[in-house]
Design an enzyme around this catalytic site. Structure first.
Site, short mmCIF file in Angstrom:
data_model
loop_
_atom_site.label_atom_id
_atom_site.label_comp_id
_atom_site.label_asym_id
_atom_site.label_seq_id
_atom_site.Cartn_x
_atom_site.Cartn_y
_atom_site.Cartn_z
N GLU A 100 -17.17 64.18 79.49
CA GLU A 100 -16.47 65.04 80.51
C GLU A 100 -17.34 65.67 81.50
O GLU A 100 -18.52 66.36 80.90
CB GLU A 100 -15.63 66.11 79.97
N ASP A 150 -8.83 63.77 82.61
CA ASP A 150 -7.84 64.47 83.44
C ASP A 150 -6.91 63.61 84.38
O ASP A 150 -6.29 63.74 85.20
CB ASP A 150 -8.62 65.27 84.77
#
Ligand SMILES: *[C@@H]1O[C@H](CO)[C@@H](O)[C@H](O)[C@H]1NC(C)=O
Ligand SMILES: *[C@@H]1O[C@H](CO)[C@@H](O)[C@H](O)[C@H]1NC(C)=O
Length: 382
Positions: A225, A301
Site C-alpha cells: 500500500e 483501493d
C-alpha cells in the site's frame, strides 16, 4: 491415528510420489502454516478436496453452476463448464475458498476507484479466456482484463496488523501490463487506501511508478500500500529480475520486520529468492497494519487498470519455511501446467501410483497420514 515411528523406507519416498499425493495446502498444514484462503479455478489444492472450485454464470439466462474437481484433489471439470456454457458466454462469478474459512472471492465492489460496471462494481472474468492444461487435462484460469476484479472484505483467519502470512500464486508470465495493480493477497476491508503498510499482496506486471527490479519487467513485487516494493529499497532493487517464464510461481511472505519475494518457473526447477530481509526503508511498514481483506486483480483501493491471469493461489496463517515452499513448488511442477494438452499424464494415474507406493495395503487415510509424516520429515518441520 497410528503411533508407530516413521519407517526409514517411508522417509525415503521420492519427492515426486509424496507431492503428487499431498496438495499445496496439505503441505502448508504439515509445516504448521495452514492455508486460510485457497483459490484455484484449475485444481483442488487439498488432496481430499471434492467441493466447488468456482462458479460460472452464463449470459443467455444468468443461470449459474459450480465447477468441481473431476476427482478428489484433482483438476477442474472443464467439460462441465463447456457443456453448461455451450452456445453462450460465461463469466466466473465466484472463486470458492477451499480452506474451509468461506473466504470466497466475488465481484469487487466500488472503492476509492469505481469499477466499470453500471453499479461501480468491477467486471467478472471471461470464463474461457485463459485455457491451459494440467497433466494434459484442459482447465481454465482467471483472465483479468483491465476493469476486472474480485474481493472479499469480510475474510476470516487472514493476517491482521503485523501478523505473519505467506502467499503463493501461479500466474501467466506473458499476460501483464503497467496499470495498477494486478494483486493477489491481503488488503483493506474498506476498499479504500488507508495508508502505508495496510496491504501485503503479490503484484505481477511492469508498473514503474513505485518499485522496479532489473531490466524492463515484468516483476514479482509486493503491494504493501502506497507502493509496489521489489526489495528493501523503495525504488529500484536490481536483485529482482525481469520474469520470462510462461507459468510463474510467485511468493510474497511477511512477518515482524521480515519479508521475502520469491519466484520460479512453475513447470520446472526450484524457487529463487529475489529478496529476504527487513521491511522497506520507509515509514509505515514496520510494524505492518494488515487488515485481512482479500483481493484479486486490483489494488487495495480498487484501482482496476491492470491485466493478468491467475490460475491458483493461497494465503497462509504463519510464515512458511523455505523448505515447505520448496515442497509446494515441487507439487506445482508435478501438476504440469502447459499450454498444450499433448504428452500429459492423467492426474488420477499419478495419484493412484503414489498412494499405492506408500499405502502398503492400508487405507487411503493411513496412506495420507504417512505422506504428511513424510513431508514433515523431509522438510524438517516438527
Ligand atoms: C471470452 O474469451 C473467448 C476466448 O478468448 C473469446 O472467444 C470470447 O469472445 C470472449 N467472450 C467475451 C464475451 O468477451
Ligand atoms: C536501506 O536498507 C539497506 C539494507 O539495510 C541499506 O543497505 C541501504 O543503505 C538503505 N537505504 C537507504 C536509502 O536508507
Amino acid at each position: 491415528m497410528m503411533s508407530k515411528p516413521i519407517k526409514p523406507a517411508l522417509v525415503a519416498i521420492s519427492f515426486g510420489a509424496v507431492l503428487a499425493a499431498a496438495g499445496p495446502c496439505d503441505i502448508y498444514a504439515a509445516g504448521g502454516t495452514p492455508c486460510v484462503a485457497a483459490h484455484a479455478t484449475t485444481r483442488a489444492l487439498y488432496n481430499a478436496y471434492t467441493g466447488a472450485l468456482y462458479q460460472v454464470k452464463r449470459a443467455k439466462d444468468n443461470a449459474v453452476v459450480d465447477i468441481k474437481p473431476i476427482s478428489a484433489g484433482g483438476a477442474a471439470d472443464s467439460a462441465a463448464q463447456d457443456s453448461f456454457c455451450s452456445g453462450t458466454t460465461c463469466l466466473i462469478s465466484i472463486i470458492y475458498d477451499q480452506s474451509g474459512h468461506n473466504n470466497h472471492l466475488t465481484q469487487a465492489p466500488p472503492g476509492g476507484f469505481k469499477g466499470p460496471a453500471a453499479n461501480g462494481y468491477d467486471n467478472l472474468a471471461n470464463a474461457t479466456a485463459a485455457p491451459v492444461y494440467l497433466n494434459g487435462q484442459k482447465v481454465y484460469g482467471v483472465f483479468v482484463a483491465p476493469g476486472t476484479g474480485y474481493r472479499n472484505n469480510a475474510a476470516t483467519g487472514t493476517a491482521k496488523g503485523d501478523q505473519a502470512q505467506g502467499i503463493y500464486a501461479v500466474l501467466d508470465g506473458t499476460h501483464y501490463n503497467g496499470g495498477c495493480c494486478f494483486d493477489y493477497g491481503n488488503a483493506e476491508t474498506s476498499s479504500t487506501d488507508t495508508g502505508n503498510g495496510h496491504m501485503e499482496t503479490i503484484y505481477f506486471g511492469n508498473n514503474k511508478v513505485w518499485g522496479t527490479g532489473a531490466g524492463n519487467g515484468p516483476w514479482i513485487m509486493a503491494d504493501l500500500e502506497n507502493g509496489l516494493f521489489s526489495g528493501v529499497e523503495v525504488k529500484n532493487n536490481p536483485g529482482n529480475p525481469s520474469i520470462t517464464w510462461r507459468f510463474v510461481t510467485a511468493i510474497v511472505k511477511g512477518t515482524a520486520n521480515l519479508w521475502a519475494i520469491k519466484g520460479a518457473d512453475s513447470t520446472s526447477g526450484p524457487l529463487s529468492t529475489f529478496y529476504s530481509g527487513k521491511r522497506p526503508n520507509a515509514s509505515g511498514y514496520s510494524p505492518m497494519s494488515k487488515e485481512g481483506a482479500i483481493i484479486l486483480g486490483i489494488g487495495g483501493d480498487n484501482s482496476n487498470g491492470a491485466a493478468g491471469t491467475f490460475y491458483e493461489g493461497v494465503m497462509t496463517s504463519g510464515y512458511p519455511t523455505d523448505a515447505i515452499e520448496n515442497l509446494v513448488q515441487a507439487n506445482i511442477v508435478a501438476s504440469r501446467y502447459s499450454t498444450s494438452g499433448s504428452g500429459g499424464v492423467s492426474t488420477s494415474t499419478t495419484r493412484t501410483t503414489s498412494t499405492t507406493s506408500v499405502g502398503s495395503g492400508s487405507s487411503k487415510q493411513q496412506a495420507q497420514y504417512w505422506i504428511l509424516r513424510g513431508v514433515r520429515e523431509l522438510s524438517g518441520a516438527p
